[in-house]
Design a protein around this motif. Structure first.
Motif, mmCIF file in Angstrom:
data_model
loop_
_atom_site.group_PDB
_atom_site.id
_atom_site.type_symbol
_atom_site.label_atom_id
_atom_site.label_comp_id
_atom_site.label_asym_id
_atom_site.label_seq_id
_atom_site.Cartn_x
_atom_site.Cartn_y
_atom_site.Cartn_z
ATOM 1 N N ASP A 173 47.541 30.626 33.321
ATOM 2 C CA ASP A 173 48.991 30.441 33.292
ATOM 3 C C ASP A 173 49.650 30.523 34.668
ATOM 4 O OD1 ASP A 173 48.712 33.146 33.747
ATOM 5 O OD2 ASP A 173 49.914 33.799 32.035
ATOM 6 N N ARG A 174 48.878 30.920 35.709
ATOM 7 C CA ARG A 174 49.433 30.956 37.067
ATOM 8 C C ARG A 174 48.381 30.468 38.047
ATOM 9 N NH1 ARG A 174 51.547 37.061 37.509
ATOM 10 N NH2 ARG A 174 49.750 37.283 36.110
ATOM 11 N N ASN B 205 48.475 24.214 31.609
ATOM 12 C CA ASN B 205 49.497 25.162 31.182
ATOM 13 C C ASN B 205 49.935 26.119 32.291
ATOM 14 O OD1 ASN B 205 49.430 24.148 28.486
ATOM 15 N ND2 ASN B 205 47.547 25.306 28.146
ATOM 16 N N THR C 225 51.752 27.561 35.650
ATOM 17 C CA THR C 225 52.866 27.481 36.582
ATOM 18 C C THR C 225 52.302 27.586 37.992
ATOM 19 O OG1 THR C 225 54.494 28.407 35.046
ATOM 20 C CG2 THR C 225 54.945 28.666 37.400
ATOM 21 N N HIS D 127 52.542 28.240 42.071
ATOM 22 C CA HIS D 127 53.247 28.951 43.136
ATOM 23 C C HIS D 127 52.889 28.271 44.454
ATOM 24 C CE1 HIS D 127 54.743 32.572 40.951
ATOM 25 N NE2 HIS D 127 53.855 32.144 40.072
ATOM 26 N N ARG E 40 54.743 18.770 37.350
ATOM 27 C CA ARG E 40 54.834 20.191 37.001
ATOM 28 C C ARG E 40 56.213 20.744 37.387
ATOM 29 N NH1 ARG E 40 49.887 22.936 35.773
ATOM 30 N NH2 ARG E 40 49.008 20.840 35.922
ATOM 31 N N SER F 253 58.746 19.729 34.847
ATOM 32 C CA SER F 253 58.597 20.418 33.563
ATOM 33 C C SER F 253 58.947 21.902 33.691
ATOM 34 C CB SER F 253 57.169 20.260 33.030
ATOM 35 O OG SER F 253 56.238 20.943 33.861
ATOM 36 N N ARG G 93 57.704 24.180 35.849
ATOM 37 C CA ARG G 93 56.566 25.090 36.040
ATOM 38 C C ARG G 93 56.096 25.112 37.497
ATOM 39 N NH1 ARG G 93 52.247 23.175 32.179
ATOM 40 N NH2 ARG G 93 53.333 21.186 32.409
ATOM 41 N N VAL G 94 57.056 25.159 38.400
ATOM 42 C CA VAL G 94 56.767 25.390 39.815
ATOM 43 C C VAL G 94 57.682 26.498 40.310
ATOM 44 C CG1 VAL G 94 56.877 24.460 42.151
ATOM 45 C CG2 VAL G 94 55.927 23.065 40.310
ATOM 46 N N VAL G 95 57.092 27.469 40.976
ATOM 47 C CA VAL G 95 57.852 28.517 41.658
ATOM 48 C C VAL G 95 57.665 28.296 43.152
ATOM 49 C CG1 VAL G 95 58.102 30.986 42.070
ATOM 50 C CG2 VAL G 95 57.550 30.155 39.765
#
Length: 264
Positions: A85-86, A105, A107, A109, A143, A146, A148-150
């Motif tokens: 998940d990361r 799935n 995210t 960084h 991503r 959607s 899901r990017v930090v």
């Protein structure tokens, strides 16, 4: 609570010479192999993947075949790709972000500077675009859209005991990862230092956007680690002899090296 850290090798390339690894060197023609790793951070049920490697299709496109799919490297740890998940993306070069689609799935960084670089006017130059692949960058953008990017800008925290630090040099938004372990702070240098010799002898790697940043980064990654043996370069086969085995093509980093670094 400290993290466990594992280096997982998914490929290598033996048909290389020192000229491929060092911008200035006294024997550019000597053989100099390279290993390809991803890294797994684990703390109880919590996991973070650092980089994704690349798949067989990318390997065929670049005539750089891999030994196993990066997803297979996680199987001995009981971790399915869909459960990741990361993902910390140290930078968007093909061998670090070429498997983003394998972890649907997760995210991501990433440094804001890296996304701007990989999607900006610098990519009009063939020499700067060469380490990137358009499909991988498109996956990062998908991503982003959607949610899901930090993005990190300089120093940032991904989890308690896991921080990222922009280094630059090799790529504009290259980041190293600092991890708290039972023996102190470990620095996963990624391509801030491909090999121990890069940072220990202040020898720049030839694929470089900013030589000054690369040289300054050599000092930064050493400062991020609690001890010299806790700086782990991104591609050095020496990692396999300095750290204990954790299974086939896996090495445990968080307990520190089992022997001293060789003289350079």
């Amino acid at each position: 609570m400290s993290w466990e850290v594992f280096a997982l090798r998914y490929g290598d390339r033996t048909a290389r010479v020192r000229g491929d690894s060092f911008l200035f060197d006294d024997d550019h023609a000597a053989r100099h192999p390279i290993d390809y790793f991803i890294w797994l951070l684990r703390r109880g049920e919590e996991t973070i993947l650092v980089d994704t490697g690349y798949d067989a299709e990318e390997g065929a496109r670049r005539s750089r075949p891999i030994q196993r799919d990066p997803r297979e490297a996680l199987a001995p740890f009981g971790l399915a790709a869909e459960a990741v998940d990361r993902v910390i993306v140290t930078h968007l070069h093909y061998d670090h972000a070429g498997g983003l689609h394998l972890f649907p799935n997760a995210t991501l960084h990433i440094q804001a500077a890296e996304m701007a670089y990989a999607t900006g006017p610098c990519m009009c130059h063939d020499a700067l675009r060469m380490p990137f692949t358009g499909d991988h960058i498109c996956e990062a953008v998908r991503r982003l859209y959607s949610g899901r990017v930090v993005f990190h800008q300089g120093d940032g925290q991904v989890a308690e005991g896991v921080t990222v630090h922009r280094i630059g040099g090799h790529s504009k938004g290259l980041q190293a990862v600092r991890v708290r372990t039972e023996v102190g702070w470990l620095c996963l240098a990624s391509d801030a230092a491909h090999f121990y010799e890069n940072y220990r002898a202040a020898k720049p790697f030839p694929i470089v956007v900013d030589v000054e940043e690369m040289l300054e980064g050599f000092a930064t990654i050493q400062a991020l680690a609690s001890a010299p043996g806790l700086v782990v370069p991104g591609h050095d086969p020496l990692v396999r002899t300095l750290f204990p085995s954790a299974g086939p093509e896996a090495w445990r980093l968080d307990r520190g090296p089992i022997r001293d670094l060789p003289a350079m």
